[in-house]
Design a protein around this motif. Structure first.
Motif, PDB file in Angstrom:
ATOM      1  N   GLY A  99       1.066  -1.197   0.184  1.00  0.00           N
ATOM      2  CA  GLY A  99      -0.329  -0.314  -0.276  1.00  0.00           C
ATOM      3  C   GLY A  99       1.118   1.443   0.264  1.00  0.00           C
ATOM      4  O   GLY A  99       0.629   2.147  -0.916  1.00  0.00           O
ATOM      5  N   PRO A 100       1.796   1.313   0.579  1.00  0.00           N
ATOM      6  CA  PRO A 100       2.845   2.636   0.838  1.00  0.00           C
ATOM      7  C   PRO A 100       3.413   2.711  -0.312  1.00  0.00           C
ATOM      8  O   PRO A 100       3.784   3.204  -0.533  1.00  0.00           O
ATOM      9  N   ALA A 101       3.850   1.356  -0.668  1.00  0.00           N
ATOM     10  CA  ALA A 101       4.520   1.182  -2.226  1.00  0.00           C
ATOM     11  C   ALA A 101       4.004   2.059  -3.138  1.00  0.00           C
ATOM     12  O   ALA A 101       4.221   2.814  -4.077  1.00  0.00           O
ATOM     13  N   SER A 102       3.210   2.169  -3.560  1.00  0.00           N
ATOM     14  CA  SER A 102       2.103   1.751  -4.042  1.00  0.00           C
ATOM     15  C   SER A 102       1.196   3.863  -4.214  1.00  0.00           C
ATOM     16  O   SER A 102       1.775   4.591  -4.926  1.00  0.00           O
ATOM     17  N   ALA A 103       1.412   3.501  -2.761  1.00  0.00           N
ATOM     18  CA  ALA A 103       0.415   5.644  -2.496  1.00  0.00           C
ATOM     19  C   ALA A 103       2.529   6.290  -3.098  1.00  0.00           C
ATOM     20  O   ALA A 103       2.132   7.639  -3.318  1.00  0.00           O
ATOM     21  N   ALA A 104       3.679   5.642  -3.195  1.00  0.00           N
ATOM     22  CA  ALA A 104       4.696   6.041  -3.279  1.00  0.00           C
ATOM     23  C   ALA A 104       4.865   6.957  -4.753  1.00  0.00           C
ATOM     24  O   ALA A 104       5.335   8.044  -4.872  1.00  0.00           O
ATOM     25  N   VAL A 105       4.228   5.718  -5.592  1.00  0.00           N
ATOM     26  CA  VAL A 105       4.490   5.772  -6.727  1.00  0.00           C
ATOM     27  C   VAL A 105       3.446   7.438  -7.185  1.00  0.00           C
ATOM     28  O   VAL A 105       4.154   8.218  -7.802  1.00  0.00           O
ATOM     29  N   ARG A 106       2.513   7.185  -6.474  1.00  0.00           N
ATOM     30  CA  ARG A 106       1.312   8.610  -6.426  1.00  0.00           C
ATOM     31  C   ARG A 106       1.904  10.175  -5.773  1.00  0.00           C
ATOM     32  O   ARG A 106       1.538  10.635  -6.342  1.00  0.00           O
ATOM     33  N   LEU A 107       2.381   9.634  -4.585  1.00  0.00           N
ATOM     34  CA  LEU A 107       2.896  11.281  -4.185  1.00  0.00           C
ATOM     35  C   LEU A 107       4.227  11.429  -4.978  1.00  0.00           C
ATOM     36  O   LEU A 107       4.548  12.900  -4.132  1.00  0.00           O
ATOM     37  N   LEU A 108       5.082  10.781  -5.247  1.00  0.00           N
ATOM     38  CA  LEU A 108       6.081  11.467  -5.400  1.00  0.00           C
ATOM     39  C   LEU A 108       6.352  11.135  -6.846  1.00  0.00           C
ATOM     40  O   LEU A 108       7.810  12.031  -7.661  1.00  0.00           O
ATOM     41  N   GLY A 109       5.598  10.690  -7.869  1.00  0.00           N
ATOM     42  CA  GLY A 109       6.227   9.946  -9.067  1.00  0.00           C
ATOM     43  C   GLY A 109       7.376   9.208  -9.653  1.00  0.00           C
ATOM     44  O   GLY A 109       7.952   9.664 -10.138  1.00  0.00           O
ATOM     45  N   LEU A 110       7.597   8.248  -8.728  1.00  0.00           N
ATOM     46  CA  LEU A 110       8.722   7.973  -8.396  1.00  0.00           C
ATOM     47  C   LEU A 110       8.347   6.806  -9.778  1.00  0.00           C
ATOM     48  O   LEU A 110       7.017   6.721 -10.409  1.00  0.00           O
ATOM     49  N   ASP A 111       9.430   5.800 -10.411  1.00  0.00           N
ATOM     50  CA  ASP A 111       9.432   4.956 -11.227  1.00  0.00           C
ATOM     51  C   ASP A 111       9.019   3.793 -10.276  1.00  0.00           C
ATOM     52  O   ASP A 111       9.593   2.927  -9.845  1.00  0.00           O
ATOM     53  N   PRO A 112       7.584   3.451 -11.135  1.00  0.00           N
ATOM     54  CA  PRO A 112       6.792   2.319 -10.252  1.00  0.00           C
ATOM     55  C   PRO A 112       7.765   0.934 -10.638  1.00  0.00           C
ATOM     56  O   PRO A 112       7.244  -0.835  -9.962  1.00  0.00           O
ATOM     57  N   PHE A 113       8.180   0.703 -11.429  1.00  0.00           N
ATOM     58  CA  PHE A 113       9.209  -0.579 -11.718  1.00  0.00           C
ATOM     59  C   PHE A 113      10.462  -0.425 -11.011  1.00  0.00           C
ATOM     60  O   PHE A 113      10.761  -1.473  -9.957  1.00  0.00           O
ATOM     61  N   ALA A 114      10.622   0.140  -9.865  1.00  0.00           N
ATOM     62  CA  ALA A 114      11.581   0.560  -9.072  1.00  0.00           C
ATOM     63  C   ALA A 114      11.158   0.252  -7.963  1.00  0.00           C
ATOM     64  O   ALA A 114      11.635  -0.532  -6.755  1.00  0.00           O
ATOM     65  N   VAL A 115      10.219   0.749  -8.346  1.00  0.00           N
ATOM     66  CA  VAL A 115       9.294   0.597  -6.280  1.00  0.00           C
ATOM     67  C   VAL A 115       9.462  -0.885  -6.447  1.00  0.00           C
ATOM     68  O   VAL A 115       8.890  -0.968  -5.328  1.00  0.00           O
ATOM     69  N   ASN A 116       8.529  -1.431  -7.636  1.00  0.00           N
ATOM     70  CA  ASN A 116       7.917  -2.689  -7.263  1.00  0.00           C
ATOM     71  C   ASN A 116       9.270  -3.581  -6.725  1.00  0.00           C
ATOM     72  O   ASN A 116       9.021  -5.071  -6.402  1.00  0.00           O
ATOM     73  N   ALA A 117      10.810  -3.694  -7.358  1.00  0.00           N
ATOM     74  CA  ALA A 117      12.028  -4.103  -7.400  1.00  0.00           C
ATOM     75  C   ALA A 117      11.740  -3.194  -5.569  1.00  0.00           C
ATOM     76  O   ALA A 117      12.100  -4.962  -4.768  1.00  0.00           O
TER      77      ALA A 117
END
Length: 222
Positions: free
Chosen positions: A149-167
């Motif tokens: 949940g927080p990982a998914s939120a990070a993509v939305r809040l910070l515009g992070l690379d979803p591939f990097a966050v998934n890793a």
């Protein structure tokens, strides 16, 4: 892992988890998490505290105890932040609404009679158990949701690379497996004797987020 656990862990499951950031929104607001450098530490810390607590109680609930009110009360006592309790019960109720449609059972009816708005880990464990899953399955789902949940939120809040966050989430696999094993080993203990890991930092972030959410528009409810 039982198929029910996979269903519950699926981000498309309509449990309302997408509106909760697990404290990440407040951490971002305070500059504690700014990007890919800080996020792994936040996720690991959350897994070892709030995630551990959720896994322990989800595992216990998967054994389908008769004293649902007692189990829920013990988790309530281990959640000192009012904001955290509210968020947990909101997610628990949302998850249960979908769960009773997928796995209708008199066991779930009894749970909702005893606790109309059960904590999220209690709901996860009860649904997993009713569907035929094990305490370890329930613990794995609870631990995974504590970080996904927080990982998914990070993509939305910070515009992070979803591939990097998934890793980053994938890198926690060994931790998640070990956590599920530990939680399953304690599942049969009396509710009052279940472990009580906590995180004052996450509690403070939750309370701060709740205050700010009343003052300004926030993307997440918690």
């Amino acid at each position: 892992m039982d198929i029910s656990a996979l269903v519950l862990a699926d981000s498309r499951y309509p449990g309302g988890g997408h509106v909760h950031s697990g404290g990440l929104e407040e951490a971002v607001s305070r500059g504690l998490v700014r990007g890919e450098r800080e996020l792994p530490g936040f996720l690991l810390g959350r897994l070892r505290t709030a995630g551990e607590l959720a896994a322990v109680f989800a595992a216990a609930a998967a054994l389908l105890p008769t004293d649902w009110a007692g189990l829920d009360a013990e988790l309530d006592a281990r959640t000192p932040s009012p904001a955290q309790r509210i968020a947990s019960r909101a997610q628990g109720r949302g998850t249960m609404r979908a769960g009773v449609r997928a796995w209708p059972s008199p066991v779930l009816d009894a749970l909702l009679t005893a606790v109309p708005r059960p904590h999220h880990p209690i709901t996860l464990g009860a649904l997993t158990g009713v569907a035929g899953g094990t305490p370890a399955d329930a613990a794995a789902v609870a631990g995974y949701l504590a970080v996904s949940g927080p990982a998914s939120a990070a993509v939305r809040l910070l515009g992070l690379d979803p591939f990097a966050v998934n890793a980053m989430v994938a890198d926690l696999s060994a931790e998640l497996r070990a956590q599920a094993t530990r939680a399953a080993a304690t599942a049969a203990l009396p509710a009052a004797d279940l472990p009580a890991p906590g995180s004052p930092g996450l509690d403070l972030l939750a309370e701060s987020h709740a205050r700010h959410h009343k003052e300004e528009v926030r993307l997440f409810a918690s």
